[in-house]
Design a protein around this motif. Sequence first.
Motif, PDB file in Angstrom:
ATOM      1  N   GLU A 173     103.280  66.060  36.891  1.00  0.00           N
ATOM      2  CA  GLU A 173     103.853  66.670  35.693  1.00  0.00           C
ATOM      3  C   GLU A 173     104.870  67.741  36.067  1.00  0.00           C
ATOM      4  OE1 GLU A 173     102.290  69.257  31.810  1.00  0.00           O
ATOM      5  OE2 GLU A 173     100.868  68.319  33.184  1.00  0.00           O
ATOM      6  N   ARG A 174     104.562  68.512  37.093  1.00  0.00           N
ATOM      7  CA  ARG A 174     105.445  69.599  37.502  1.00  0.00           C
ATOM      8  C   ARG A 174     106.789  69.048  37.986  1.00  0.00           C
ATOM      9  NH1 ARG A 174     101.842  72.224  39.480  1.00  0.00           N
ATOM     10  NH2 ARG A 174     101.705  74.222  38.404  1.00  0.00           N
ATOM     11  N   LEU A 175     106.758  68.025  38.803  1.00  0.00           N
ATOM     12  CA  LEU A 175     107.995  67.442  39.316  1.00  0.00           C
ATOM     13  C   LEU A 175     108.797  66.748  38.218  1.00  0.00           C
ATOM     14  CD1 LEU A 175     106.917  66.047  42.802  1.00  0.00           C
ATOM     15  CD2 LEU A 175     108.644  67.801  42.361  1.00  0.00           C
ATOM     16  N   GLN A 176     108.117  66.163  37.260  1.00  0.00           N
ATOM     17  CA  GLN A 176     108.824  65.544  36.138  1.00  0.00           C
ATOM     18  C   GLN A 176     109.573  66.590  35.330  1.00  0.00           C
ATOM     19  OE1 GLN A 176     105.766  63.403  34.043  1.00  0.00           O
ATOM     20  NE2 GLN A 176     105.638  61.777  35.577  1.00  0.00           N
ATOM     21  N   GLU A 177     108.938  67.740  35.118  1.00  0.00           N
ATOM     22  CA  GLU A 177     109.604  68.832  34.407  1.00  0.00           C
ATOM     23  C   GLU A 177     110.804  69.336  35.212  1.00  0.00           C
ATOM     24  OE1 GLU A 177     109.155  70.114  31.509  1.00  0.00           O
ATOM     25  OE2 GLU A 177     107.156  69.554  30.829  1.00  0.00           O
ATOM     26  N   LEU A 178     110.620  69.474  36.514  1.00  0.00           N
ATOM     27  CA  LEU A 178     111.709  69.947  37.369  1.00  0.00           C
ATOM     28  C   LEU A 178     112.850  68.947  37.418  1.00  0.00           C
ATOM     29  CD1 LEU A 178     109.516  71.412  40.241  1.00  0.00           C
ATOM     30  CD2 LEU A 178     111.033  72.728  38.739  1.00  0.00           C
ATOM     31  N   GLN A 179     112.528  67.687  37.357  1.00  0.00           N
ATOM     32  CA  GLN A 179     113.564  66.650  37.332  1.00  0.00           C
ATOM     33  C   GLN A 179     114.449  66.813  36.094  1.00  0.00           C
ATOM     34  OE1 GLN A 179     112.386  62.503  36.477  1.00  0.00           O
ATOM     35  NE2 GLN A 179     113.403  61.948  38.409  1.00  0.00           N
ATOM     36  N   ALA A 180     113.820  67.110  34.955  1.00  0.00           N
ATOM     37  CA  ALA A 180     114.580  67.316  33.725  1.00  0.00           C
ATOM     38  C   ALA A 180     115.439  68.580  33.821  1.00  0.00           C
ATOM     39  CB  ALA A 180     113.625  67.413  32.537  1.00  0.00           C
ATOM     40  N   ILE A 181     114.892  69.620  34.438  1.00  0.00           N
ATOM     41  CA  ILE A 181     115.641  70.874  34.583  1.00  0.00           C
ATOM     42  C   ILE A 181     116.853  70.667  35.493  1.00  0.00           C
ATOM     43  CG2 ILE A 181     115.533  73.217  35.533  1.00  0.00           C
ATOM     44  CD1 ILE A 181     112.578  73.270  34.690  1.00  0.00           C
ATOM     45  N   ALA A 182     116.660  69.894  36.561  1.00  0.00           N
ATOM     46  CA  ALA A 182     117.701  69.711  37.571  1.00  0.00           C
ATOM     47  C   ALA A 182     118.851  68.821  37.097  1.00  0.00           C
ATOM     48  CB  ALA A 182     117.096  69.117  38.840  1.00  0.00           C
ATOM     49  N   ARG A 221      97.521  71.393  37.015  1.00  0.00           N
ATOM     50  CA  ARG A 221      98.711  71.195  36.200  1.00  0.00           C
ATOM     51  C   ARG A 221      99.215  72.561  35.743  1.00  0.00           C
ATOM     52  NH1 ARG A 221      97.298  69.908  29.969  1.00  0.00           N
ATOM     53  NH2 ARG A 221      99.555  69.917  29.998  1.00  0.00           N
ATOM     54  N   PRO A 222     100.465  72.653  35.298  1.00  0.00           N
ATOM     55  CA  PRO A 222     100.946  73.914  34.734  1.00  0.00           C
ATOM     56  C   PRO A 222     100.037  74.375  33.600  1.00  0.00           C
ATOM     57  CG  PRO A 222     102.775  72.423  35.089  1.00  0.00           C
ATOM     58  CD  PRO A 222     101.530  71.627  35.351  1.00  0.00           C
ATOM     59  N   GLN A 223      99.655  75.644  33.622  1.00  0.00           N
ATOM     60  CA  GLN A 223      98.664  76.153  32.676  1.00  0.00           C
ATOM     61  C   GLN A 223      99.103  77.485  32.076  1.00  0.00           C
ATOM     62  OE1 GLN A 223      94.450  75.383  34.572  1.00  0.00           O
ATOM     63  NE2 GLN A 223      95.823  76.181  36.134  1.00  0.00           N
ATOM     64  N   SER A 224      98.579  77.772  30.892  1.00  0.00           N
ATOM     65  CA  SER A 224      98.759  79.082  30.269  1.00  0.00           C
ATOM     66  C   SER A 224      97.392  79.747  30.159  1.00  0.00           C
ATOM     67  CB  SER A 224      99.378  78.941  28.872  1.00  0.00           C
ATOM     68  OG  SER A 224      99.568  80.209  28.290  1.00  0.00           O
ATOM     69  N   TYR A 225      97.249  80.907  30.791  1.00  0.00           N
ATOM     70  CA  TYR A 225      95.941  81.573  30.816  1.00  0.00           C
ATOM     71  C   TYR A 225      95.780  82.639  29.741  1.00  0.00           C
ATOM     72  CZ  TYR A 225      96.668  80.064  35.698  1.00  0.00           C
ATOM     73  OH  TYR A 225      96.963  79.362  36.825  1.00  0.00           O
ATOM     74  N   GLN A 226      96.855  83.348  29.420  1.00  0.00           N
ATOM     75  CA  GLN A 226      96.723  84.599  28.678  1.00  0.00           C
ATOM     76  C   GLN A 226      95.981  84.476  27.347  1.00  0.00           C
ATOM     77  OE1 GLN A 226     100.384  86.749  28.277  1.00  0.00           O
ATOM     78  NE2 GLN A 226      99.442  88.500  27.303  1.00  0.00           N
TER      79      GLN A 226
END
Length: 261
Positions: free
Chosen positions: A112-121, A204-209
């Motif tokens: 998932e992280r690399l897929q997001e980075l692919q879109a950013i790049a 996976r990318p997470q939100s903790y707060q």
Amino acid sequence: MIVAAFGFEPPTAGWGELPVAVQLRLRQQGVRQQNFEEWRGQIAKRTEMRERDGEGDHLIHYALLSRSFTGLPPIEPAISAKRFIESGAMPKDALARIEALQTVLKSEPKSERLQELQAIAKDRDLNAEYERAMRFLYSKEFEHQTSYTQRGHSTDTSVAANYAVWQGLNVLAASAPKLKIERVLIIGPGLDFAPRTALIETARPQSYQPFAVLDALLSLHMSPVVHCWDINPRVIRFFDSFSSHPTLELHAAEGDRDYLA
């Protein structure tokens, strides 16, 4: 107990619909009814640019630090920034890692992280992104001249950051025993995606707060509704999909007993 995520839509209220107190505050900044729409448009444009820069920062930090896509040694971004500025050229080790990431992103990454980075790049010059990110980082770390109001919008977050919130809520509850918190608004809950330090890729990318705040309040016998607002679509997608996989994987560095608990 609800954690709701909302995206950010540009405000549509006109000058006349603003409370008088807000109008007075804006006048102190030189904003009047005559230039209100122009001022608001400038903020929207600057926000869009800062969000794009923040995504570029994540991309470069990941390229320098990740151990998942290459066997090349990771590079501390601040050290890379120092080498870049002082030599006037992009360091060879940074160039090698960026080229390795570009190769991976040209394929069909599964994480998932690399897929997001692919879109950013997409449609970005990664070398130019590196130079921009490193100039800011050098100015911040070694010249102490950079303002966070100019920094790209980052989704950086950490478990440790919520420890101070937990302590503060406990002090607040002790000093006001009858206090009841029913609604909480968290603006920019963050997402542990590709931070500049302490990159951990086992989850996976997470939100903790929001969950950490809710956990602290539950321990104080309060059960509030927690609302989250963020301008980054990736953060919103995390909350939208969280119910299908409601698990957080937390990592804590060494600390005292209360912190670790």
